[in-house]
Design an enzyme around this catalytic site. Structure first.
Site, PDB file in Angstrom:
ATOM      1  N   GLU A  95     -14.091 -18.608  -3.710  1.00 49.38           N
ATOM      2  CA  GLU A  95     -13.080 -19.030  -4.673  1.00 49.38           C
ATOM      3  C   GLU A  95     -13.371 -18.553  -6.094  1.00 49.38           C
ATOM      4  O   GLU A  95     -12.552 -18.745  -6.985  1.00 49.38           O
ATOM      5  CB  GLU A  95     -12.981 -20.558  -4.665  1.00 49.38           C
ATOM      6  CG  GLU A  95     -12.506 -21.108  -3.344  1.00 49.38           C
ATOM      7  CD  GLU A  95     -12.493 -22.626  -3.312  1.00 49.38           C
ATOM      8  OE1 GLU A  95     -12.821 -23.262  -4.340  1.00 49.38           O
ATOM      9  OE2 GLU A  95     -12.164 -23.176  -2.264  1.00 49.38           O
ATOM     10  N   HIS A  98     -17.883 -14.657  -8.189  1.00 54.34           N
ATOM     11  CA  HIS A  98     -19.237 -14.379  -7.712  1.00 54.34           C
ATOM     12  C   HIS A  98     -19.229 -13.225  -6.707  1.00 54.34           C
ATOM     13  O   HIS A  98     -20.084 -12.335  -6.761  1.00 54.34           O
ATOM     14  CB  HIS A  98     -19.823 -15.652  -7.084  1.00 54.34           C
ATOM     15  CG  HIS A  98     -21.217 -15.495  -6.583  1.00 54.34           C
ATOM     16  ND1 HIS A  98     -22.310 -15.409  -7.416  1.00 54.34           N
ATOM     17  CD2 HIS A  98     -21.701 -15.404  -5.316  1.00 54.34           C
ATOM     18  CE1 HIS A  98     -23.405 -15.273  -6.694  1.00 54.34           C
ATOM     19  NE2 HIS A  98     -23.057 -15.259  -5.410  1.00 54.34           N
TER      20      HIS A  98
END
Length: 168
Positions: A95, A98
């Site tokens: 989400e 990263h």
């Protein structure tokens, strides 16, 4: 999709150099272990099928895909007799951003190792949107990317050997 209509495990054994005398390193990420273990096994099996001796395969584990860069670098330094190294990892979209940072860092880091070092490092890092896509590429419906990476490692080991011959 790059794997559409392609089985990553299929290769023509007649086009593979004799790997009997080659030595390989495999650095495996422990993150998404079910996927990375399947990729490792695919690579290992192809190396063995192509006459690489078990004792000529060195395996190191690292915590995650980002750590593959350091693991491969240290393996290059520790084992100058290796003919190629395979970096095995798996990053799945989450989400946050990263995913983007890890994928970019690992890609560039492995590229840098290939430019700066003398031992080829093969990129066997799945960067998928979903877990199912990773499963499909780690022995599932698209075959095993680890097998494809092992074929690339054997060919690059031969290229390295040939280049040393021409250099003198």
């Amino acid at each position: 999709m790059a794997t559409a209509g392609k089985n990553l495990s299929e290769y023509n054994k007649d086009t593979i150099p004799n790997a009997k005398d080659f030595r390989f390193g495999i650095v495996v990420s422990e993150w998404n272990e079910d996927i990375t273990e399947a990729l490792f096994q695919g690579a290992f099996d192809v190396l063995i099928e192509n006459n690489v001796l078990k004792e000529n395969i060195v395996r190191w584990n690292v915590p995650g895909s980002f750590e593959l860069i350091y693991g491969c670098k240290k393996m290059q330094e520790a084992f100058d007799m290796l003919d190629a190294i395979i970096a095995v990892g798996n990053v799945i979209q989450g989400e946050t951003k990263h995913f983007d940072f890890v994928c970019e860092g690992v890609t560039q880091g492995i590229k840098d190792l290939n430019i700066q070092g003398d031992i080829p490092v093969i990129f066997c890092v799945l960067t998928d949107n979903t877990k199912q896509q990773s499963i499909d590429r780690a022995g599932g419906k698209h075959g095993n990317k680890g097998a494809e990476a092992a074929v690339a490692a054997i060919k690059m080991a031969q290229l390295r050997k040939d280049a040393k011959f021409y250099k003198g």
